[in-house]
Structures are given as structure tokens and as C-alpha cells.
Design an enzyme around this catalytic site. Structure first.
Site, mmCIF file in Angstrom:
data_model
loop_
_atom_site.group_PDB
_atom_site.id
_atom_site.type_symbol
_atom_site.label_atom_id
_atom_site.label_comp_id
_atom_site.label_asym_id
_atom_site.label_seq_id
_atom_site.Cartn_x
_atom_site.Cartn_y
_atom_site.Cartn_z
ATOM 1 N N HIS A 261 -11.741 3.544 0.369
ATOM 2 C CA HIS A 261 -11.023 3.565 -0.909
ATOM 3 C C HIS A 261 -11.903 4.155 -2.011
ATOM 4 O O HIS A 261 -11.454 4.971 -2.827
ATOM 5 C CB HIS A 261 -10.619 2.146 -1.309
ATOM 6 N N HIS B 42 -14.077 -0.052 5.236
ATOM 7 C CA HIS B 42 -12.693 0.084 4.773
ATOM 8 C C HIS B 42 -12.654 0.250 3.251
ATOM 9 O O HIS B 42 -12.036 1.201 2.734
ATOM 10 C CB HIS B 42 -11.897 -1.157 5.193
ATOM 11 N N GLU B 43 -13.316 -0.666 2.554
ATOM 12 C CA GLU B 43 -13.303 -0.592 1.094
ATOM 13 C C GLU B 43 -14.051 0.644 0.584
ATOM 14 O O GLU B 43 -13.682 1.224 -0.442
ATOM 15 C CB GLU B 43 -13.907 -1.867 0.494
ATOM 16 N N GLU C 126 -3.534 3.491 1.988
ATOM 17 C CA GLU C 126 -4.477 2.867 2.910
ATOM 18 C C GLU C 126 -5.003 3.823 3.984
ATOM 19 O O GLU C 126 -5.786 3.408 4.847
ATOM 20 C CB GLU C 126 -3.827 1.662 3.592
#
Length: 418
Positions: free
Chosen positions: A204, A200-201, A229
């Protein structure tokens, strides 16, 4: 300032554009999810009655985590220690490397730190390098827990990318900070939730590292709230796909690749109470919208508001005398914006199904993600980005704002099944 509420002020420049559009979206989702969530509630209640020997026993909110864990364990025979044995931290970093090489043709390797450059010896510095374009950006990885470190998992943009001249581009610099536990005697091995968090990170980070914008105010994750997101949610899907996991998830002692059957069980367990978990997120977002919505001229009982919303939009009862919302820090960090997680889930699921699912590691998939999505940062209208990437049907207009199509998410989480 001319706004009826903080929610209206906060949302005026987002994709949704207004609280009315957000509420329309949340109420639609609540209605769709409710039948399956009620079925799941009844299944948990029946399981509790069977285990407790109380045929008329009621299900309390504090029962949920315990009994859903028992039910998942009984159905899929999952053992967290076995799962984590396939995810030693160095192998997970190798997985990120394989991902960028496969998708974008980019190498991902460690470079030495200059004296005083890092804030701790555990920090790794990574450069992303393209064979024809050169260096694309720098990534600091600070992933291990240590005494005094904040228990956070987050992406930080240290420097945005920008066009300096026709021949010079200021490279983005970002950091991923996590808090994965381990020691010299027991090296860091991640549970699958932590693997999902890392991906997930990293989503980003890729948004920041691969964007190529004229101005750094639009670089990478500097986009409207309810679009930010989407890349991170998209890359969570990579952490669940066996074709991806088999490239790096290997047993820490034997080197054996994670069994396909184990991954299928993990996916099954994830979907087992999907409606209940989604319903909870809808409830959180409705609380957020209501508390930051138009204020009355008299005081409001926030506890009563939360209790009413829980009764209306979840299958669970409210526990009188509890004040859950007073410790929900997203109400401060994301005031009137918590719905954006659900927007992102809808967008990301559709992108995954239409662009990535057939061949998630192909260079064609990577080319589409990079050129039509990630490279634009916040310099292009997100609606145009989504339409260019996946075609029509991912969004629809509603009273001057934009609502995601929820069909893909409902199909993915099997919410339409009886």
C-alpha cells in the site's frame, strides 16, 4: 437515490459495477473451490477420528483451527519460534530497503524528526530517494506494540502527491502502523504471518509513494474499491519467495540465512488447506453481498441467511444459536465490498506469475510495476492498467462490469488437483 439496494449504490463506480457481476464471480469461485475444499474437510475429519479414537466422530466448526494446525505441524515439522528467529524486526526493515533498491533503484534511509513531528519516540521517518529524480516521498514507520496503542496493522495516507507546477511536485507522506510485540529483554521478532502483513502494508505504501498524479484525489491508494488491495496482495508474494527472503531473513544470534528447506515447508503448509481458507473468504463475501443486497418488504432473519449460505457454500455445518456476523466488522467497514479482497488476490496472482515470478527483484520487473501500475494511482482506468501491465486474459467483461480471471489463483493454490 434510484438504487435498488445499498450494494447497487456502493458498487456502481467499481470495476464490478453491479451486485450481479460480483455474485457471478463469487458463485463461479465457490463452484471451482468446492471439490478440493470437500477433500480437505474429509482429511481433517479422518485425522480427528484417528487422534480421538472415535471412528464415527463428526467434525465441528471449532475443530478446524486446532486440527489443521496439528496436521501442518505433523507434515512439515514447523516450529514458530524457529521461524521467528530469522525475522528480527530490524532485519525485516532491511528487507524493505533491499526490495525498493533492487526493484526501483531507490534508496531507503532514515532521516531525523523535527521537534514535535512524531506522535511517539518509537516512530522512524524514512525518505525514499531516487538518484536522478530526487526525493520521492516520506514514510513513517510505527511498528512496535505499546500500552494504549490500537492493535492495528494499517497504511495511512497523510498527504497525497500532486502536481503543483511544471517544476514542483508535492511529495506524498504516508505512515505504516503495526503492533509487533517485543521488549528490551526480548527484541521484536516477527512470526511469518506478521512478515506477510508488513509486506502487505508496504505494498500500500509503495502505491502511495510511487504514484505521480496531477491531483491528490487520485494519488496512490485512492482508487476504486476492488482495485485498492491489488498492490498489497502482490507484495505479500515477496514475503514467501526464497530469493527475496534470503536477502534479509537471518538468524538473530548466528546471522545464518534462513534455510531454503524451511521456506519450502512454510510454503507447503500455506497451501495445505488453501481451498478451505479460500472457501471461507467466498462465504464471507457472499454474506456481505446478501445482507447489503436488495431488501424485501418484510423483515429478514439474518441468522437464517448466514446459516443457509454456510450450508450452500462451505463444507462445514452451521452452529445453531451463534451469531458470527454480528461481530464481523468488515460488514461495516466494507459494506458490499468484501469481495474486493478476492478480486485483488486474482489480479495480484496473475501479475506475480507474469511479471515478477521469473526474477522478482530485477530492475526490469520494478520498471514495469512502477511505470505501468503504481505511478498511475487512481488517475487511469484500472482495466487499462491491468491490460497494459500483463496483457490480455487477466480480466473479462461481464454484464457491463469486469471480472478477474481466476485461473492463476487456482493454479497457484493448487485448487485444480484431485
Amino acid at each position: 437515490m434510484g438504487y435498488k439496494s445499498y450494494a447497487e449504490f456502493s458498487l456502481h463506480s467499481t470495476m464490478a459495477a453491479s451486485p450481479e457481476v460480483v455474485l457471478s464471480f463469487l458463485l463461479e469461485m465457490s463452484k471451482v473451490v468446492r471439490p478440493k475444499a470437500d477433500q480437505e474437510f474429509e482429511a481433517i475429519r479422518d485425522f480427528k477420528r484417528e487422534k480421538s479414537g472415535e471412528p464415527n466422530g463428526e467434525l465441528e466448526p471449532w475443530d478446524e483451527a486446532y486440527f489443521t494446525w496439528l496436521m501442518k505441524s505433523a507434515t512439515y515439522k514447523l516450529d514458530s519460534s524457529i521461524i521467528s528467529s530469522y525475522f528480527p524486526l530490524p532485519q525485516c526493515i532491511e528487507g524493505l530497503k533491499i526490495l525498493v533498491e533492487s526493484l526501483f533503484g531507490v534508496t531507503f534511509h532514515r532521516v531525523p524528526l523535527a521537534p514535535g513531528e512524531s506522535w511517539h519516540p518509537d516512530v522512524l521517518k524514512i525518505v525514499l530517494h531516487h538518484p536522478t529524480e530526487g526525493d520521492l516521498g516520506y514514510l513513517y514507520l510505527d511498528l512496535k506494540s505499546r500500552k494504549g496503542k490500537h492493535p492495528i496493522c494499517a497504511h495511512f495516507a497523510i498527504r497525497g502527491g500532486r502536481r503543483v507546477s511544471e517544476t514542483i511536485y508535492q511529495l506524498p507522506v504516508v505512515a505504516l502502523v503495526c503492533n509487533f510485540s517485543g521488549s528490551s529483554l526480548a527484541p521484536v521478532r516477527l512470526n511469518h504471518f506478521e512478515v506477510e502483513t508488513l509486506f502487505h502494508e508496504f505494498g500500500h505504501a509503495l502505491h502511495s509513494l510511487l504514484s505521480r498524479t496531477e491531483y491528490q484525489h487520485f494519488s496512490g491508494t485512492r482508487v476504486v474499491l476492488d482495485f485498492a488491495e491489488t498492490p498489497s496482495n502482490l507484495f505479500e508474494s515477496y514475503a514467501w519467495d526464497y530469493r527475496v527472503l534470503r536477502t534479509f531473513a537471518k538468524h538473530y544470534s548466528t546471522g545464518d540465512v534462513i534455510p531454503k528447506e524451511l521456506v519450502e515447508s512454510m510454503v507447503g503448509a500455506k497451501k495445505m488447506f488453501a481451498a478451505t481458507e479460500l472457501q471461507r473468504q467466498i462465504f464471507y463475501a457472499l454474506v456481505d453481498q446478501t445482507l447489503f443486497g436488495e431488501q424485501t418488504s418484510t423483515w429478514r432473519d439474518t441468522m437464517a441467511i448466514v446459516a443457509d449460505l454456510k450450508r450452500q457454500h462451505t463444507s462445514w455445518t452451521h452452529v445453531e444459536g451463534t451469531h458470527w456476523h454480528t461481530r464481523f466488522n468488515h460488514l461495516t467497514n466494507y459494506g458490499a465490498g468484501y469481495y474486493s479482497y478476492l478480486y485483488a488476490k486474482c489480479f495480484a496472482t496473475t501479475i506475480w506469475q507474469r511479471i515478477c515470478q521469473e526474477d522478482p527483484l530485477s530492475s526490469d520487473t520494478g520498471l514495469a510495476l512502477r511505470t505501468k501500475f503504481l505511478q498511475h494511482g487512481g488517475a487511469k482506468d484500472p482495466a487499462d492498467i491491468l491490460n497494459d501491465l500483463v496483457g490480455s486474459g487477466i480480466i473479462r467483461n461481464c454484464s457491463g462490469g469486469i471480472i478477474p480471471d481466476i485461473t492463476s489463483l487456482c493454479e497457484e493454490m493448487e485448487l485444480m488437483k484431485s
